[in-house]
Design an enzyme around this catalytic site. Structure first.
Site, PDB file in Angstrom:
ATOM      1  N   ASP A 246      33.126  48.323  44.642  1.00 33.96           N
ATOM      2  CA  ASP A 246      34.557  48.622  44.613  1.00 33.96           C
ATOM      3  C   ASP A 246      34.734  50.116  44.882  1.00 33.96           C
ATOM      4  OD1 ASP A 246      37.404  47.664  43.611  1.00 33.96           O
ATOM      5  OD2 ASP A 246      37.013  49.628  42.718  1.00 33.96           O
ATOM      6  N   ASP A 289      39.879  46.578  48.240  1.00 28.94           N
ATOM      7  CA  ASP A 289      38.838  47.568  48.515  1.00 28.94           C
ATOM      8  C   ASP A 289      37.501  47.140  47.920  1.00 28.94           C
ATOM      9  OD1 ASP A 289      39.601  47.794  45.890  1.00 28.94           O
ATOM     10  OD2 ASP A 289      39.553  49.990  45.826  1.00 28.94           O
TER      11      ASP A 289
END
Length: 381
Positions: A246, A289
């Protein structure tokens, strides 16, 4: 049945024999005739008689032949009219029509060939289908499919090479053509260009398993490949690792520079992942993301940690046009120690990733660390 020559010759021979046998007797009945007169009369009568026989036979034969010739001309005219009507019909079809011999030599082609193949009907007629085939042995496989399917195939798709060298895909409906004895003598086929449809289907298949922005695998494809990797690892007795990554600070980039810059950053991360990892590694964008990587080939905790360090360094490198810092937090799950199923490994890697964020971000975290290795590893400053 006797030929015309045999019949005429036979009639002539019979007349000659009858004349020889009967003429001398008949002429003796002529009163007052001397020998020279009798012989002259006999010869003249023979010539006249045989001439009449020959004339009658030849006249009959010539009439018969003239009638046969007239019938042949009429049949030829009907055949030409039928071929013309057939050619007109196939030329007005919206698809390509080809009539070929069994060995693939073109006997008839429609005008639509010019549009689809770049060759006119005249250029194709008499040529082998090898001229336009884009795959070696394609005609032999097509003929085998025809025979296997009972002499008819529908929607058989083959690649065809155009005159300019480009390749198009054609969907073919075809059937074997038979002679009066029931033996196959050729093939009639109608072909439609399906290149655009195949490209669209391929695009849809790609989109079904890939992220539209980055071109990486999506979550569905990642889960499918991870499942296959688990089965291979279980069979071979070799470990694998799942890395869940992440991006730290991505929200600030979106808020500061806008979503366009955020999308460009995600594309850049995808490009960097491809550059750092092996072609055999599966890379996926899981959404937002978040990214995931499957490492196969007997990867252990130490090997996975080495890769995670490369990824954190890669993520922390500067991005063009962005001054805000962006890093990555990575969770690592190992098979079979951290889970023996797709769902279990994903949960373990996700939990480890959140642990890395909790521990300060810009680092990796093992789901179950080995006794001789730290649980987390911070990226080098």
């Amino acid at each position: 049945m006797l030929s015309s020559a045999a019949r005429i010759s036979g009639a002539y021979a019979l007349a000659s024999v009858l004349w020889i046998l009967c003429s001398d007797w008949a002429l003796t009945l002529v009163p007052g005739g001397d020998g020279q007169f009798v012989q002259s009369t006999k010869g003249i009568a023979f010539v006249a008689f045989t001439t009449a026989v020959l004339y009658g036979g030849l006249r009959r034969e010539f009439r018969r032949r003239a009638a046969v010739a007239a019938d042949l001309r009429a049949a030829r005219d009907r055949l030409e009219q039928a071929n013309g009507a057939l050619q007109s019909l196939v030329d007005h079809l919206p698809d390509v029509f080809l009539r070929t011999t069994l060995d693939g030599r073109v006997e008839m082609a429609s005008a639509h060939c010019q549009q689809e193949f770049g060759y006119s009907a005249d250029e194709l007629t008499g040529q082998s289908l090898a001229l336009i085939s884009a795959e070696p042995g394609g005609h032999e496989r097509f003929l085998a499919a025809l025979r296997r399917e009972g002499g008819r195939v529908n929607h058989h798709e083959v690649p065809v090479r155009r005159k300019d060298g480009t390749v198009v895909w054609m969907s073919i409906n075809a059937y074997l053509r038979y002679d009066a004895a029931g033996q196959p003598v050729g093939i009639d086929a109608v072909a439609r260009n399906v290149t655009r449809r195949r490209a669209l289907e391929e695009r849809l298949r790609h989109l079904a398993g890939h992220d539209a922005l980055t071109g990486l695998c999506n979550r569905m494809r990642l889960e499918d490949r991870l499942g296959h990797a688990i089965r291979r690892s279980r069979r071979d007795g070799r470990g694998l690792a799942l890395l869940y990554m992440d991006l730290d600070g991505f929200k600030a980039v979106n808020d500061t520079y806008g979503h366009h810059s955020g999308d460009h950053l995600l594309v850049t991360v995808a490009e960097r992942l491809r550059a750092v990892l092996r072609e055999s590694d599966t890379i996926a964008r899981m959404g937002g993301d978040e990214f995931a990587v499957v490492l196969e080939g007997g990867v252990d905790a130490q090997g996975a940690a080495v890769v995670a360090e490369k990824l954190t360094a890669m993520a922390a490198a500067p991005y063009p046009g962005i001054t805000l810092g962006v890093t990555a937090s990575i969770g690592i799950a190992l098979f079979p120690g951290d889970g023996d199923s797709t769902e279990a490994l994903l949960r373990a890697a996700d939990a480890a990733m959140y642990q890395a964020k909790h521990d300060g971000k810009n680092r990796y975290c093992l789901s179950t660390p080995p006794t001789d290795a730290p649980q987390t590893g911070a990226a080098a400053p």
